[in-house]
Design a protein around this motif. Sequence first.
Motif, PDB file in Angstrom:
ATOM      1  N   ASN A  52       0.823  -1.219   0.000  1.00  0.00           N
ATOM      2  CA  ASN A  52       0.000   0.000   0.000  1.00  0.00           C
ATOM      3  C   ASN A  52       0.855   1.266   0.000  1.00  0.00           C
ATOM      4  O   ASN A  52       0.539   2.235  -0.686  1.00  0.00           O
ATOM      5  CB  ASN A  52      -0.983  -0.002   1.175  1.00  0.00           C
ATOM      6  CG  ASN A  52      -0.293   0.020   2.525  1.00  0.00           C
ATOM      7  OD1 ASN A  52       0.859  -0.393   2.653  1.00  0.00           O
ATOM      8  ND2 ASN A  52      -0.991   0.490   3.528  1.00  0.00           N
ATOM      9  N   LEU A  55       2.429   1.666  -3.530  1.00  0.00           N
ATOM     10  CA  LEU A  55       1.450   2.141  -4.499  1.00  0.00           C
ATOM     11  C   LEU A  55       1.083   3.601  -4.253  1.00  0.00           C
ATOM     12  O   LEU A  55       0.928   4.375  -5.202  1.00  0.00           O
ATOM     13  CB  LEU A  55       0.187   1.273  -4.426  1.00  0.00           C
ATOM     14  CG  LEU A  55       0.330  -0.136  -5.004  1.00  0.00           C
ATOM     15  CD1 LEU A  55      -0.860  -0.989  -4.603  1.00  0.00           C
ATOM     16  CD2 LEU A  55       0.466  -0.090  -6.520  1.00  0.00           C
ATOM     17  N   ILE A  59       1.592   6.271  -7.270  1.00  0.00           N
ATOM     18  CA  ILE A  59       0.425   6.942  -7.837  1.00  0.00           C
ATOM     19  C   ILE A  59       0.438   8.430  -7.527  1.00  0.00           C
ATOM     20  O   ILE A  59       0.041   9.254  -8.353  1.00  0.00           O
ATOM     21  CB  ILE A  59      -0.867   6.268  -7.336  1.00  0.00           C
ATOM     22  CG1 ILE A  59      -0.977   4.865  -7.945  1.00  0.00           C
ATOM     23  CG2 ILE A  59      -2.098   7.097  -7.683  1.00  0.00           C
ATOM     24  CD1 ILE A  59      -2.140   4.054  -7.441  1.00  0.00           C
ATOM     25  N   ARG A  65      -5.040  11.205 -13.612  1.00  0.00           N
ATOM     26  CA  ARG A  65      -5.528   9.843 -13.440  1.00  0.00           C
ATOM     27  C   ARG A  65      -5.703   9.187 -14.814  1.00  0.00           C
ATOM     28  O   ARG A  65      -6.801   8.971 -15.285  1.00  0.00           O
ATOM     29  CB  ARG A  65      -6.852   9.851 -12.687  1.00  0.00           C
ATOM     30  CG  ARG A  65      -6.719  10.477 -11.317  1.00  0.00           C
ATOM     31  CD  ARG A  65      -8.069  10.593 -10.660  1.00  0.00           C
ATOM     32  NE  ARG A  65      -7.972  11.381  -9.440  1.00  0.00           N
ATOM     33  CZ  ARG A  65      -8.996  11.656  -8.664  1.00  0.00           C
ATOM     34  NH1 ARG A  65     -10.195  11.223  -8.965  1.00  0.00           N
ATOM     35  NH2 ARG A  65      -8.833  12.376  -7.575  1.00  0.00           N
ATOM     36  N   GLY A  70      -4.027   3.137 -13.980  1.00  0.00           N
ATOM     37  CA  GLY A  70      -4.738   1.876 -14.145  1.00  0.00           C
ATOM     38  C   GLY A  70      -3.789   0.703 -14.307  1.00  0.00           C
ATOM     39  O   GLY A  70      -4.034  -0.390 -13.801  1.00  0.00           O
ATOM     40  N   PHE A  73      -2.310  -0.035 -10.915  1.00  0.00           N
ATOM     41  CA  PHE A  73      -3.321  -0.717 -10.109  1.00  0.00           C
ATOM     42  C   PHE A  73      -3.332  -2.218 -10.415  1.00  0.00           C
ATOM     43  O   PHE A  73      -3.289  -3.052  -9.506  1.00  0.00           O
ATOM     44  CB  PHE A  73      -4.691  -0.101 -10.417  1.00  0.00           C
ATOM     45  CG  PHE A  73      -5.827  -0.688  -9.628  1.00  0.00           C
ATOM     46  CD1 PHE A  73      -6.119  -0.221  -8.354  1.00  0.00           C
ATOM     47  CD2 PHE A  73      -6.625  -1.691 -10.162  1.00  0.00           C
ATOM     48  CE1 PHE A  73      -7.179  -0.750  -7.623  1.00  0.00           C
ATOM     49  CE2 PHE A  73      -7.680  -2.222  -9.439  1.00  0.00           C
ATOM     50  CZ  PHE A  73      -7.959  -1.748  -8.171  1.00  0.00           C
ATOM     51  N   HIS A 121      -3.959  -3.241  -0.810  1.00  0.00           N
ATOM     52  CA  HIS A 121      -3.554  -2.698  -2.109  1.00  0.00           C
ATOM     53  C   HIS A 121      -4.409  -1.486  -2.465  1.00  0.00           C
ATOM     54  O   HIS A 121      -3.908  -0.420  -2.847  1.00  0.00           O
ATOM     55  CB  HIS A 121      -3.700  -3.810  -3.147  1.00  0.00           C
ATOM     56  CG  HIS A 121      -3.584  -3.368  -4.575  1.00  0.00           C
ATOM     57  ND1 HIS A 121      -4.633  -2.765  -5.254  1.00  0.00           N
ATOM     58  CD2 HIS A 121      -2.574  -3.465  -5.463  1.00  0.00           C
ATOM     59  CE1 HIS A 121      -4.257  -2.499  -6.481  1.00  0.00           C
ATOM     60  NE2 HIS A 121      -3.017  -2.920  -6.647  1.00  0.00           N
ATOM     61  N   ASN A 122      -5.732  -1.619  -2.321  1.00  0.00           N
ATOM     62  CA  ASN A 122      -6.650  -0.555  -2.718  1.00  0.00           C
ATOM     63  C   ASN A 122      -6.575   0.663  -1.800  1.00  0.00           C
ATOM     64  O   ASN A 122      -6.751   1.792  -2.252  1.00  0.00           O
ATOM     65  CB  ASN A 122      -8.081  -1.093  -2.761  1.00  0.00           C
ATOM     66  CG  ASN A 122      -8.262  -2.126  -3.864  1.00  0.00           C
ATOM     67  OD1 ASN A 122      -7.417  -2.290  -4.733  1.00  0.00           O
ATOM     68  ND2 ASN A 122      -9.374  -2.836  -3.821  1.00  0.00           N
ATOM     69  N   VAL A 125      -3.778   2.653  -3.099  1.00  0.00           N
ATOM     70  CA  VAL A 125      -4.187   3.385  -4.295  1.00  0.00           C
ATOM     71  C   VAL A 125      -4.962   4.645  -3.912  1.00  0.00           C
ATOM     72  O   VAL A 125      -4.706   5.735  -4.438  1.00  0.00           O
ATOM     73  CB  VAL A 125      -5.053   2.479  -5.212  1.00  0.00           C
ATOM     74  CG1 VAL A 125      -5.657   3.301  -6.351  1.00  0.00           C
ATOM     75  CG2 VAL A 125      -4.213   1.337  -5.776  1.00  0.00           C
ATOM     76  N   CYS A 184     -12.341   2.293  -5.845  1.00  0.00           N
ATOM     77  CA  CYS A 184     -11.178   2.460  -6.729  1.00  0.00           C
ATOM     78  C   CYS A 184     -11.584   2.496  -8.195  1.00  0.00           C
ATOM     79  O   CYS A 184     -11.078   3.310  -8.974  1.00  0.00           O
ATOM     80  CB  CYS A 184     -10.172   1.329  -6.503  1.00  0.00           C
ATOM     81  SG  CYS A 184      -9.192   1.495  -5.011  1.00  0.00           S
ATOM     82  N   ILE A 188     -10.460   5.327 -11.143  1.00  0.00           N
ATOM     83  CA  ILE A 188      -9.426   5.078 -12.150  1.00  0.00           C
ATOM     84  C   ILE A 188      -9.971   4.221 -13.283  1.00  0.00           C
ATOM     85  O   ILE A 188     -10.992   3.553 -13.145  1.00  0.00           O
ATOM     86  CB  ILE A 188      -8.192   4.385 -11.534  1.00  0.00           C
ATOM     87  CG1 ILE A 188      -8.585   3.016 -10.982  1.00  0.00           C
ATOM     88  CG2 ILE A 188      -7.542   5.238 -10.481  1.00  0.00           C
ATOM     89  CD1 ILE A 188      -7.405   2.228 -10.467  1.00  0.00           C
ATOM     90  N   PHE A 190      -9.350   1.017 -15.257  1.00  0.00           N
ATOM     91  CA  PHE A 190      -8.640  -0.249 -15.063  1.00  0.00           C
ATOM     92  C   PHE A 190      -7.986  -0.687 -16.368  1.00  0.00           C
ATOM     93  O   PHE A 190      -8.639  -0.740 -17.419  1.00  0.00           O
ATOM     94  CB  PHE A 190      -9.633  -1.305 -14.583  1.00  0.00           C
ATOM     95  CG  PHE A 190      -8.993  -2.541 -14.018  1.00  0.00           C
ATOM     96  CD1 PHE A 190      -8.115  -2.467 -12.956  1.00  0.00           C
ATOM     97  CD2 PHE A 190      -9.286  -3.784 -14.549  1.00  0.00           C
ATOM     98  CE1 PHE A 190      -7.548  -3.607 -12.426  1.00  0.00           C
ATOM     99  CE2 PHE A 190      -8.721  -4.924 -14.029  1.00  0.00           C
ATOM    100  CZ  PHE A 190      -7.844  -4.838 -12.967  1.00  0.00           C
TER     101      PHE A 190
END
Length: 203
Positions: A52, A55, A59, A65, A70, A73, A121-122, A125, A184, A188, A190
Motif C-alpha cells: 500500500n 502504491l 500513484i 488519473r 490503471g 493498479f 492494495h486498494n 491506491v 477504486c 481510475i 482499469f
Amino acid sequence: IILSIGVLISRLFIFLFRAVSARELSLEEYGLLALFISVYSNLIIFSRFEMNNTLAHWIAKRESRDEDIGRIFFNGMVSIIPTITLSIAIFWAVLYEHNILDYVTAILSAGMFISCSILNHNVGVLKGLNKFKEASFLNSIIGILRFSIVILLFYVIGERSLDTAMYSFYISLIIPTFFSLWICLKEIRFELILDLELIKKLY
C-alpha cells in the motif's frame, strides 16, 4: 490524522471482538482463536510486503488519473500473487497441524488472505489519489464489522463457538474489499496490461 482515526477505531472494535470471544469461548477454543489470529497477523505482513505504501508513492507522483495509474493498479495486484499463495499454504499447514482445517475453513481462509491483500492494495491506491477519507473509512469498518458480526452470531443467533468467531474474522475482511474495489474503480480506468518491468519496480 484522518488515516490514524480510522486505524484507532478499527483497533478499538478488534479489542472488543477479542474481549467478547475470550468471555464466551472455552479456554481451548480461545487459545486456538488467539493462535489463528497470531499466525494470520504475521503472515499477512509477508503476503503484502507493505504494497500500500509503495502504491501510494507511485500513484501520488502521477499528475493525472490516466491509463498509467490503471496499469499500476493492475500490476500491483499481480505482484502480490506469489506471496499471497505462499502465505495461504503456510496458514493451511498450521490449521491442519491443530486439526481445525476443513474444506469450508480452507476456502474462507484463502478468501481472507486474498481479500486483505486486495484491500491493503486498494487503500494504498486511494492514499495515492489523496482519497484519505475513503481510505480511513475502509480501515475503520474492518474492526466495526468484526465486532458487530460476532455479537450477532453469539448473542442474537446464539452460536457461540470457535467456528463462529472465525467466520466473523473472515467476513469482516471480505466485505470491505468489495467496497474498496467499487471505490477504486470509480476513480481510475482499469488497464489489464501486464508489465513485468513495472512489477519488478514495485517490489
